[in-house]
Design a protein around this motif. Structure first.
Motif, PDB file in Angstrom:
ATOM      1  N   PHE A  55      50.153  56.122  40.480  1.00 49.16           N
ATOM      2  CA  PHE A  55      50.121  55.157  39.379  1.00 49.16           C
ATOM      3  C   PHE A  55      49.429  53.871  39.868  1.00 49.16           C
ATOM      4  O   PHE A  55      48.547  53.334  39.188  1.00 49.16           O
ATOM      5  CB  PHE A  55      51.566  54.877  38.919  1.00 49.16           C
ATOM      6  CG  PHE A  55      51.694  53.782  37.910  1.00 49.16           C
ATOM      7  CD1 PHE A  55      51.318  53.990  36.584  1.00 49.16           C
ATOM      8  CD2 PHE A  55      52.205  52.535  38.276  1.00 49.16           C
ATOM      9  CE1 PHE A  55      51.442  52.978  35.641  1.00 49.16           C
ATOM     10  CE2 PHE A  55      52.324  51.518  37.343  1.00 49.16           C
ATOM     11  CZ  PHE A  55      51.939  51.732  36.023  1.00 49.16           C
ATOM     12  N   SER A  56      49.805  53.413  41.076  1.00 46.97           N
ATOM     13  CA  SER A  56      49.208  52.190  41.642  1.00 46.97           C
ATOM     14  C   SER A  56      47.705  52.359  41.806  1.00 46.97           C
ATOM     15  O   SER A  56      46.927  51.438  41.519  1.00 46.97           O
ATOM     16  CB  SER A  56      49.790  51.868  43.021  1.00 46.97           C
ATOM     17  OG  SER A  56      51.160  51.969  43.019  1.00 46.97           O
ATOM     18  N   ASN A  57      47.287  53.541  42.266  1.00 48.52           N
ATOM     19  CA  ASN A  57      45.861  53.783  42.491  1.00 48.52           C
ATOM     20  C   ASN A  57      45.069  53.678  41.192  1.00 48.52           C
ATOM     21  O   ASN A  57      43.956  53.149  41.176  1.00 48.52           O
ATOM     22  CB  ASN A  57      45.652  55.168  43.126  1.00 48.52           C
ATOM     23  CG  ASN A  57      46.130  55.200  44.565  1.00 48.52           C
ATOM     24  OD1 ASN A  57      46.357  54.158  45.176  1.00 48.52           O
ATOM     25  ND2 ASN A  57      46.294  56.387  45.105  1.00 48.52           N
ATOM     26  N   VAL A  58      45.654  54.172  40.104  1.00 46.09           N
ATOM     27  CA  VAL A  58      44.953  54.134  38.808  1.00 46.09           C
ATOM     28  C   VAL A  58      44.936  52.699  38.267  1.00 46.09           C
ATOM     29  O   VAL A  58      43.886  52.168  37.910  1.00 46.09           O
ATOM     30  CB  VAL A  58      45.638  55.097  37.799  1.00 46.09           C
ATOM     31  CG1 VAL A  58      45.001  54.973  36.422  1.00 46.09           C
ATOM     32  CG2 VAL A  58      45.546  56.541  38.304  1.00 46.09           C
ATOM     33  N   ILE A  59      46.104  52.061  38.252  1.00 48.17           N
ATOM     34  CA  ILE A  59      46.243  50.724  37.655  1.00 48.17           C
ATOM     35  C   ILE A  59      45.503  49.650  38.466  1.00 48.17           C
ATOM     36  O   ILE A  59      45.060  48.643  37.927  1.00 48.17           O
ATOM     37  CB  ILE A  59      47.752  50.357  37.534  1.00 48.17           C
ATOM     38  CG1 ILE A  59      48.459  51.369  36.632  1.00 48.17           C
ATOM     39  CG2 ILE A  59      47.969  48.957  36.991  1.00 48.17           C
ATOM     40  CD1 ILE A  59      47.939  51.427  35.205  1.00 48.17           C
ATOM     41  N   SER A  60      45.343  49.890  39.773  1.00 50.13           N
ATOM     42  CA  SER A  60      44.741  48.860  40.639  1.00 50.13           C
ATOM     43  C   SER A  60      43.283  48.590  40.294  1.00 50.13           C
ATOM     44  O   SER A  60      42.689  47.647  40.810  1.00 50.13           O
ATOM     45  CB  SER A  60      44.868  49.241  42.112  1.00 50.13           C
ATOM     46  OG  SER A  60      44.115  50.399  42.377  1.00 50.13           O
ATOM     47  N   ALA A  61      42.687  49.416  39.436  1.00 55.95           N
ATOM     48  CA  ALA A  61      41.296  49.148  39.022  1.00 55.95           C
ATOM     49  C   ALA A  61      41.235  47.857  38.202  1.00 55.95           C
ATOM     50  O   ALA A  61      40.188  47.211  38.137  1.00 55.95           O
ATOM     51  CB  ALA A  61      40.765  50.330  38.206  1.00 55.95           C
ATOM     52  N   ILE A  62      42.355  47.468  37.579  1.00 58.93           N
ATOM     53  CA  ILE A  62      42.335  46.324  36.647  1.00 58.93           C
ATOM     54  C   ILE A  62      42.265  44.959  37.374  1.00 58.93           C
ATOM     55  O   ILE A  62      41.328  44.202  37.155  1.00 58.93           O
ATOM     56  CB  ILE A  62      43.536  46.398  35.664  1.00 58.93           C
ATOM     57  CG1 ILE A  62      43.432  47.718  34.866  1.00 58.93           C
ATOM     58  CG2 ILE A  62      43.559  45.197  34.728  1.00 58.93           C
ATOM     59  CD1 ILE A  62      44.683  48.105  34.115  1.00 58.93           C
ATOM     60  N   PRO A  63      43.229  44.614  38.258  1.00 58.64           N
ATOM     61  CA  PRO A  63      43.114  43.288  38.902  1.00 58.64           C
ATOM     62  C   PRO A  63      42.000  43.262  39.948  1.00 58.64           C
ATOM     63  O   PRO A  63      41.618  44.303  40.465  1.00 58.64           O
ATOM     64  CB  PRO A  63      44.494  43.104  39.570  1.00 58.64           C
ATOM     65  CG  PRO A  63      45.027  44.480  39.756  1.00 58.64           C
ATOM     66  CD  PRO A  63      44.436  45.337  38.689  1.00 58.64           C
ATOM     67  N   SER A  64      41.521  42.070  40.259  1.00 53.12           N
ATOM     68  CA  SER A  64      40.483  41.946  41.295  1.00 53.12           C
ATOM     69  C   SER A  64      41.128  42.015  42.677  1.00 53.12           C
ATOM     70  O   SER A  64      42.342  41.782  42.815  1.00 53.12           O
ATOM     71  CB  SER A  64      39.749  40.609  41.132  1.00 53.12           C
ATOM     72  OG  SER A  64      40.639  39.558  41.485  1.00 53.12           O
ATOM     73  N   THR A  65      40.332  42.315  43.688  1.00 55.68           N
ATOM     74  CA  THR A  65      40.840  42.348  45.071  1.00 55.68           C
ATOM     75  C   THR A  65      41.425  40.981  45.420  1.00 55.68           C
ATOM     76  O   THR A  65      42.496  40.867  46.013  1.00 55.68           O
ATOM     77  CB  THR A  65      39.685  42.676  46.056  1.00 55.68           C
ATOM     78  OG1 THR A  65      39.031  43.857  45.599  1.00 55.68           O
ATOM     79  CG2 THR A  65      40.192  42.880  47.466  1.00 55.68           C
ATOM     80  N   ARG A  66      40.687  39.942  45.024  1.00 59.48           N
ATOM     81  CA  ARG A  66      41.108  38.571  45.334  1.00 59.48           C
ATOM     82  C   ARG A  66      42.492  38.261  44.726  1.00 59.48           C
ATOM     83  O   ARG A  66      43.364  37.704  45.383  1.00 59.48           O
ATOM     84  CB  ARG A  66      40.071  37.585  44.760  1.00 59.48           C
ATOM     85  CG  ARG A  66      39.664  36.499  45.722  1.00 59.48           C
ATOM     86  CD  ARG A  66      38.506  35.697  45.142  1.00 59.48           C
ATOM     87  NE  ARG A  66      37.228  36.372  45.350  1.00 59.48           N
ATOM     88  CZ  ARG A  66      36.488  36.202  46.441  1.00 59.48           C
ATOM     89  NH1 ARG A  66      36.885  35.378  47.382  1.00 59.48           N
ATOM     90  NH2 ARG A  66      35.353  36.829  46.591  1.00 59.48           N
TER      91      ARG A  66
END
Ligand SMILES: [Zn+2]
Length: 337
Positions: free
Chosen positions: A5-16
């Motif tokens: 779930f984290s891998n999919v959702i992590s596309a939304i926020p920026s790395t920063r």
């Protein structure tokens, strides 16, 4: 499940944004090797990055992290004084391309790294049992029909090549005699492969890297699964491999990285090396991703070799996974109390 779930959702926020929220002091990542050509001994185990993709990973990491030399870690405090979080880079198993492909890229970008090696494989004296399995699978994939291999726990003639391959992948260090028998039946010669292809680093290459400022650490004698060992065997594997590095590569800190993972490793092991003051080991590394531990002497690392995922996707997924677990107060590894 949460990780996916984290891998999919992590596309939304920026790395920063993720770094600003998670506030990591140090992120530790590891690879095995990098190669422009397919490597039959690794082909059926995990993806190997090309030099181009690896350089892209490093460029991303340098944009968001400050590479740190492991020698400086002992002087590191828990409070982050850098503009960017620290980055610890390491390579496991001691494959030859770390010298031929990785080193030039790291030197050109001034990135230090640690290479964790298995003394039994240095100079191509032997190879990891899983590399042997990969070579057998490569051979099986070239055969029209599987021959009958007697006395196996699975009848090679009664199953399909893909079922046989899946079964081969389940074999362990304790199944080595079966692995050797299958290889002999199929005409796979491990000694010949080792002398012809030289998949592992030589002692001279390790010394050269150490002279150039790279760090050499220990990764057990022959890469067993620690969960299947007694605590005495676990301690002996760690101690003897650390001792080998001390005796063969001058001026190295005493570092140990678990082969495979620290899952199932007994508390006695951690007591021996971490809880009680010990001169035998300065620091221990696991493979559970971004997961702060309760001891400054034990640090987890993020595995960076995943099919079709860039360093950016992997790091973002790890940070978000950490933040989600933090909400449930399950974000720390308390193995070492
Ligand atoms: Zn390993």
């Amino acid at each position: 499940m949460i990780r996916k779930f984290s891998n999919v959702i992590s596309a939304i926020p920026s790395t920063r944004a993720l770094l600003k929220t998670a506030k990591p002091n140090i992120v530790s990542v590891f690879y095995h090797t990098v190669s422009s050509k397919p490597l039959p001994h690794l082909k059926h185990l995990y993806p190997v990055l090309s030099p181009q993709l690896f350089a892209q990973d490093i460029n991303f990491l340098l944009k968001h992290f400050t590479p740190i030399d492991i020698h400086d870690l002992t002087y590191d405090t828990n409070t982050c004084k850098r503009a960017k979080p620290g980055l610890l880079l390491s390579f496991d198993d001691g494959f030859r391309e770390v010298f031929t492909e990785v080193l030039p890229i790291l030197k050109s970008k001034s990135v230090p790294a640690t290479i964790f090696v298995n003394p039994h494989f240095v100079d191509n004296k032997d190879m990891l049992y899983r590399c042997k399995v990969s070579l057998i699978i490569e051979k099986v994939s070239s055969l029209k029909k599987l021959p009958n291999i007697p006395n196996l726990s699975l009848s090679s003639q009664k199953v399909s090549a893909s079922d046989f391959t899946n079964w081969l992948k389940t074999l362990n260090q304790t199944d080595l005699s079966q692995i050797e028998k299958i290889a002999t039946y199929l005409g796979v010669n491990f000694s010949e492969y080792l002398s012809k292809h030289r998949p592992y680093l030589s002692i001279n290459q390790l010394k050269t890297m150490a002279n150039e400022g790279f760090t050499i650490g220990a990764h057990s004698l022959n890469h067993p699964n620690f969960a299947s060992l007694t605590v005495n065997e676990q301690v002996a594997q760690a101690e003897k491999s650390i001792q080998w590095v001390s005796e063969n590569i001058p001026n190295q800190p005493k570092l140990f990285a678990f082969p495979f993972s620290s899952d199932g490793v007994s508390a006695e092991f951690f007591k021996h090396f971490i809880q009680y003051p010990s001169k035998e080991c300065d620091m221990i590394f696991g493979t559970s991703g971004y997961k702060p531990t309760s001891s400054p002497k034990f640090m987890h690392r993020i595995p960076m070799e995943e099919s079709n995922r860039t360093a950016q996707q992997i790091i973002k997924g790890e940070l978000l996974y950490y933040l989600i677990k933090k909400m449930a107060n399950r974000h720390k590894d308390n193995t070492v109390i």
